[in-house]
Design an enzyme around this catalytic site. Sequence first.
Site, PDB file in Angstrom:
ATOM      1  N   LYS A   5      -9.124   5.659 -18.971  1.00 14.22           N
ATOM      2  CA  LYS A   5      -9.532   6.139 -20.280  1.00 14.22           C
ATOM      3  C   LYS A   5      -8.358   6.088 -21.265  1.00 14.22           C
ATOM      4  O   LYS A   5      -7.806   5.023 -21.507  1.00 14.22           O
ATOM      5  CB  LYS A   5     -10.134   7.540 -20.134  1.00 14.22           C
ATOM      6  CG  LYS A   5     -11.154   7.671 -19.003  1.00 14.22           C
ATOM      7  CD  LYS A   5     -12.294   6.668 -19.077  1.00 14.22           C
ATOM      8  CE  LYS A   5     -13.470   6.987 -18.169  1.00 14.22           C
ATOM      9  NZ  LYS A   5     -13.200   6.944 -16.739  1.00 14.22           N
ATOM     10  N   ARG A  28       0.847  -1.201   0.000  1.00 16.71           N
ATOM     11  CA  ARG A  28       0.000   0.000   0.000  1.00 16.71           C
ATOM     12  C   ARG A  28       0.875   1.241   0.000  1.00 16.71           C
ATOM     13  O   ARG A  28       0.579   2.236  -0.646  1.00 16.71           O
ATOM     14  CB  ARG A  28      -0.930   0.012   1.223  1.00 16.71           C
ATOM     15  CG  ARG A  28      -1.907   1.208   1.199  1.00 16.71           C
ATOM     16  CD  ARG A  28      -2.633   1.431   2.513  1.00 16.71           C
ATOM     17  NE  ARG A  28      -1.761   1.902   3.562  1.00 16.71           N
ATOM     18  CZ  ARG A  28      -1.422   1.203   4.637  1.00 16.71           C
ATOM     19  NH1 ARG A  28      -1.896  -0.031   4.815  1.00 16.71           N
ATOM     20  NH2 ARG A  28      -0.601   1.713   5.541  1.00 16.71           N
ATOM     21  N   TYR A  77     -17.906  15.697 -15.382  1.00 15.41           N
ATOM     22  CA  TYR A  77     -18.210  14.274 -15.249  1.00 15.41           C
ATOM     23  C   TYR A  77     -19.198  14.058 -14.101  1.00 15.41           C
ATOM     24  O   TYR A  77     -19.029  14.619 -13.015  1.00 15.41           O
ATOM     25  CB  TYR A  77     -16.908  13.507 -15.008  1.00 15.41           C
ATOM     26  CG  TYR A  77     -17.081  12.083 -14.568  1.00 15.41           C
ATOM     27  CD1 TYR A  77     -17.922  11.202 -15.266  1.00 15.41           C
ATOM     28  CD2 TYR A  77     -16.419  11.599 -13.456  1.00 15.41           C
ATOM     29  CE1 TYR A  77     -18.089   9.891 -14.856  1.00 15.41           C
ATOM     30  CE2 TYR A  77     -16.567  10.290 -13.048  1.00 15.41           C
ATOM     31  CZ  TYR A  77     -17.412   9.442 -13.735  1.00 15.41           C
ATOM     32  OH  TYR A  77     -17.567   8.148 -13.322  1.00 15.41           O
ATOM     33  N   ASP A 114      -8.637  18.558 -14.741  1.00 14.64           N
ATOM     34  CA  ASP A 114      -8.893  17.176 -15.159  1.00 14.64           C
ATOM     35  C   ASP A 114      -8.568  17.082 -16.639  1.00 14.64           C
ATOM     36  O   ASP A 114      -9.264  17.651 -17.478  1.00 14.64           O
ATOM     37  CB  ASP A 114     -10.353  16.812 -14.881  1.00 14.64           C
ATOM     38  CG  ASP A 114     -10.660  15.341 -15.164  1.00 14.64           C
ATOM     39  OD1 ASP A 114      -9.975  14.736 -16.010  1.00 14.64           O
ATOM     40  OD2 ASP A 114     -11.600  14.808 -14.555  1.00 14.64           O
TER      41      ASP A 114
END
Length: 415
Positions: free
Chosen positions: A235, A85, A138, A210
């Site tokens: 994406k 992690r 979005y 973004d």
Amino acid sequence: MRAVRALTYPDMSGWALRMSGRVGPTRRDGRTNVSGMSHGFETLAIHAGQDPEARTGAVIPPIYQTSTYAQDAVGAPRQGYEYSRSGNPTRDALQECLAALEGGSVGLAFASGLAAEDTLLRTVCKPGDHVVIPDDAYGGTYRLFAKVAERWGLDFTPAKVSDPAAVRDAIRPTTKIVWVETPTNPLLGIADIAALAAVTHDKNALLVVDNTFASPYLQQPLAFGADVVVHSTTKYIGGHSDVVGGALVVADAGLGDGLRYHQNAMGAVNGPFDAWLTLRGIKTLGVRMDRHCDNAERIAAYLDGHAKVAQVLYPGLPSHPGHETAAKQMRRFGGMISFRAAGGEEHAVEICNRAKLFVLAESLGGVESLIEHPGRMTHASAAGSPLEVPGDLVRLSVGIETVDDLLADLEQALG
């Protein structure tokens, strides 16, 4: 408070790269110095953070599929690795590559784009703070602000990000972030990054961009004064619809340290195999984006002259209100197109349902073409809000198939 800048950005014509440390200053021809040598975007995509593995010479970085690491002594982890992690070599390779591609000092990878956004908000903001968000964004980002962060005590105001004056008017004394998408999702609006950076920094806030729709191949917001770049790496960066991920890239190393601390403390990291898949996708980002743009330009021109299309939203069209700004800060105009059906909402739904080669699905940026109805799919969470999208809107993610086949499919779908 606003982070102190570690880097300055001259006019680099939209797609120059810059990174502290291993990657040196950007040249005026848009190439970047890596270890004293000059390299372009595609070379960085293949090599940044991806040296051959030291022990065997493997050309592709290994998948370090481990949760923990043997330590040489108490308090002496080997090369700093303790627990995956907190750090994993495969993720580190991806993070170094992302920083190089966006010209940042620190890149961080997450389990999803929304995980990256949530970590950013909780690093920079506290209850009682305020954020300016786009009036077109979005749906998942809007849901994060309206249904999660607002309950935590974070206030927000939508503003038209294509209008710097409107953004300035929306900023309050408690504003910590101006949040921008360019192009916006799904209406393909364009924000002038440099102008918004000036407005934002004048108010002692951070500009977050973004960059998912553009990808770092088409646009590097940090070069125009942005403080943080956000990606859904699901994406275009991943590019093959087979992995979910997110990323943050920052200009200032101090802000990067704060985000890195929260990345570990909050734990929304991607696994090593997901990081490896994303790195694999990055290698072909440049050539894929060129084909996405080639196909989208043809399709936008076709739709723009079609009797059953009321309006085409694509920044590559000279008629688009943000065309000149996009041309200034983007290499090309991307693979996303939205259009409004002349027959209204039911016609838009019928177009989506009739498409065959365009797959009816959410998401975007993969090699395959997708079609969707934003109002009933990706942006349903914005219904009834200032971010509600028109019911007659259809969104296309134009893939890299043979463009004549895509045009034929749209012809039959339009009816």
